[in-house]
Design an enzyme around this catalytic site. Structure first.
Site, PDB file in Angstrom:
ATOM      1  N   GLU A  15      -6.217   3.581   1.364  1.00 37.84           N
ATOM      2  CA  GLU A  15      -7.398   5.389   1.391  1.00 37.84           C
ATOM      3  C   GLU A  15      -8.633   4.707   0.156  1.00 37.84           C
ATOM      4  OE1 GLU A  15      -5.044   8.501   0.750  1.00 37.84           O
ATOM      5  OE2 GLU A  15      -3.124   7.533   2.012  1.00 37.84           O
ATOM      6  N   GLU A  19       2.632   5.823  -1.133  1.00 36.16           N
ATOM      7  CA  GLU A  19       2.423   6.130  -2.967  1.00 36.16           C
ATOM      8  C   GLU A  19       3.820   6.911  -3.390  1.00 36.16           C
ATOM      9  OE1 GLU A  19      -0.416   9.561  -2.134  1.00 36.16           O
ATOM     10  OE2 GLU A  19      -1.977   8.427  -2.035  1.00 36.16           O
TER      11      GLU A  19
END
Length: 670
Positions: free
Chosen positions: A298, A142
């Site tokens: 995710e 991320e």
């Protein structure tokens, strides 16, 4: 197509690994992601590598037929690294170091960070290059812009500017530093934006954001080069995590095999409908990064909770429905976060598929059903793709420029992008969301929100598209500046004024004040944020202002240009206005449309050769009914469905379309 979970063997007693692997196999899981936060276990001291525990874990899962994606651990520099090499830590605008305590505490331009990151990646890559379970890599986790102000970042920023502009004279000219005596007479005078003040030259601030993106890309590239060298048969990706985002995802993902997304749809009942539309935009944006299918690395397994209060728990059917939404919009693999809720650490209450009780419950059984469906339909859907007929243009540069200089109270680039995309989604128009620099020749309808930064290349491409028959929809704040964030000295919409057949005589940043426009058919709509007072120069007026000193003046126009049309919207209106205008424009452009969709019901089509698969998703908590004009074979239920299709809360239906699918209409039944 694969179903996977995020799994952290270092969090669990070894005796649990085999139990988990066995249950995963029985459930239909074929993939795990590991190790993206495990640097301190992989290298507990400088130069002492301990991969044995990870070897053992991977071997256990391989025995059960489960493949592995390894995350490089550079998101979490271990304490020994931070302690011995303080240049690893980023510094804020006041030059204070940001101390560890949460992941992401690293400067992308730190020599120490780059050295030790590439070193451990090289060790991992060479070690796992031929392990039969390992199929790919996720770089870091991320990424975002750290906006570090350390000495290394300052030096690299100056080098970046020197390469871009060549001379200080050119930089001063492009930035317009003559204002407020901001001219530079040496490169050393240029620093990152110390102090954090907003009162900065906007050209300087936009280049700073661009430099920050390039720093992340270069940091990633140092790892990517190693992975390509040692693991040429493995894929490499990165898990992006949010929109809007200052980091330019198009640049970040350019050299990766595919983009991956961490997707957490909101679970609050009052946001369930709007969240589904926002999620559709996020998924379409992710597909548009490389204009190809992507992975979900995710997604939601239970109520998230961490440094904020926990969300509502997903309602029955929620996890399954939003997983199918991902697939419907181009996801080829789904990895749920996480297998089991963590008993310790900051994410103890970011719930997994199995709760702390370690007893599989309702959510787990729903996930088991989802795995069965995806695995069963994988042979049919594998290799299919989502192809939009309309396009919405998006740009991180535009977002950053409009964040640097907000145009009016309540006016937000990304919120307005949501508004336009939501209207297209509700109208059942198959839509891609793509970069402003992408090839647009295939699209018959192009919606271009606030092209605030404009150059000749983009203007020429859009004009060529319209000349060849496309319908282009422009909005206010188009053609305001060049790519250096400097205002054009010409009437708006600048380089597109001729094609639009209109100029902006004056504008009013009305902010939260509400105004009214009237259409040709007499319908009225409210608008706010901004009012361009238009002067048609060949264009026809399709909406007029009803109030203020510009009552009776043009608010929305349309102009025939070549074989196509250009709409110009000088306002930001309520949603129903766009449902009307986009529907009409799509009909004129001959697009496939699925009309009459109930609120919260979404459609998408995946295509493979001559086969087309229509997804119907009810992303609401109430039963909905849609009417197909005919009957079709259900892939999920292996039976015929239609013409009436009753969708329970969070229900999903997938039907195979025939060759006449373009003539299908979906009408809501009351």
């Amino acid at each position: 197509m694969k179903m996977g979970v995020d799994y952290y063997p270092e969090h669990w007693d070894r005796s649990m690994w085999e139990q988990d692997a066995n249950l995963m196999r029985e459930t239909g899981v074929s993939l795990i992601r590991v190790a993206e936060f495990a640097w301190s276990r992989l290298e507990p001291e400088e130069g002492r590598y301990e991969f044995g525990w990870l070897d053992d874990a991977i071997d256990v899962f391989y025995k059960y037929g489960i493949q592995v994606v390894i995350g490089t651990p550079s998101c979490t520099p271990p304490n020994w690294l931070v302690d011995r090499f303080p240049d690893v830590l980023p510094r804020d605008a006041m030059l204070n170091p940001r101390y560890p305590g949460i992941r992401g505490h690293r400067c992308y331009n730190s020599p120490s960070m780059r050295f030790f990151s590439t070193k451990i990646v090289e060790k991992l890559a060479s070690h796992y290059a031929i392990h039969p379970a390992v199929i790919g890599w996720q770089i870091d986790n991320e990424f975002s812009l750290n906006e570090c102000h350390c000495e290394n970042c300052n030096n690299r920023f100056r080098d970046w500017l020197s390469k871009k502009y060549g001379t200080l004279e050119a930089l001063n000219q492009d930035w317009g530093t003559v204002v407020w005596s901001g001219e530079y007479s040496s490169w050393e005078q240029i620093t990152t934006p110390f102090g954090g003040t907003k009162f900065r030259n906007p050209s300087f601030l936009l280049d700073w954001k661009r430099f920050e993106t390039d720093s992340v890309v270069e940091f990633q590239q140092s790892q990517l080069s190693i992975l390509r060298k040692y693991c040429p048969d493995h894929f490499v990706t990165h898990n992006i995590w949010s929109y809007p985002m200052s980091l330019d995802y198009y640049k970040l993902c350019e050299d990766l095999d595919f983009a991956s997304l961490d997707y957490y749809p909101g679970t609050s009942p009052e946001k369930s409908v709007s969240g589904g539309y926002n999620g559709a935009l996020t998924l379409d944006l992710t597909r548009g990064i490389k204009r190809q299918n992507f992975w979900i690395m995710e997604t939601i397994s239970g109520p998230p909770g961490c440094w904020f209060p926990m969300w509502r728990t997903p309602q029955p059917g929620f996890i399954r429905a939003f997983a199918w939404q991902c697939i419907a919009r181009g996801a080829d693999t789904l990895v749920h976060f996480r297998w089991r809720s963590a008993p310790f650490g900051a994410e103890q209450f970011w719930h997994g598929l199995i709760d702390h009780s370690n007893v599989p419950g309702r959510r787990f059984e729903e996930y088991r059903m989802l795995c069965d469906e995806v695995n069963r339909l994988s042979p049919v859907l594998a290799g299919s793709e989502v192809l939009g007929e309309a396009a919405v243009l998006h740009s991180h540069d535009l977002y950053n420029a409009l964040e640097i200089q907000p145009q009016a109270e309540g006016m937000d680039y990304f919120d307005n992008l949501k508004l336009y995309h939501r209207a297209l989604t509700k109208s059942g128009i198959l839509t891609d969301v793509v970069n402003t620099t992408d090839d647009l020749d295939k699209y018959r309808l192009i919606v271009a929100p606030s092209l605030y930064l404009m150059d000749e290349k983009l203007a020429d491409q859009l004009k060529n598209c319209v000349n060849n028959g496309a319908t282009l929809i422009l909005t206010n704040r188009t053609g305001v500046k060049n790519m250096s964030n400097v205002c054009w000295i010409q009437a708006l919409p600048g380089l597109l004024a001729e094609a639009a057949g209109v100029t902006v005589g004056e504008y009013d940043p009305v902010g939260n004040d509400v105004h009214t426009i009237r259409m040709l058919d007499g319908k009225t709509y409210s608008c706010s944020q901004w009012c361009d007072i238009l002067e048609p120069a060949g264009a026809e007026t399709v909406a007029w202002y009803e109030d203020d000193f510009y009552a009776g003046k043009s608010a929305v126009t349309v102009h025939s240009y070549g074989k196509g049309k250009v709409y110009y919207m000088g306002i930001v209106a309520e949603e129903s206005f766009y449902l009307n205008l986009f529907g009409k424009a799509a009909e004129e452009a001959g697009l496939t449309r699925f009309t009459g969709l109930p609120e919260g019901v979404q459609i998408s089509i995946r295509r493979k050769g001559n086969s087309k698969y229509l997804f119907l998703l009810n992303l609401t908590q109430k039963q909905q009914t849609v009417e197909l004009k005919g009957t079709y074979r259900s892939l999920l239920h292996e039976m015929s469905v239609g013409p009436d299709v009753i969708l329970d809360p969070y229900a999903v239906e997938i039907v195979e379309l025939d060759e006449q699918f373009g003539e299908i209409s979906i009408a809501a039944t009351v």
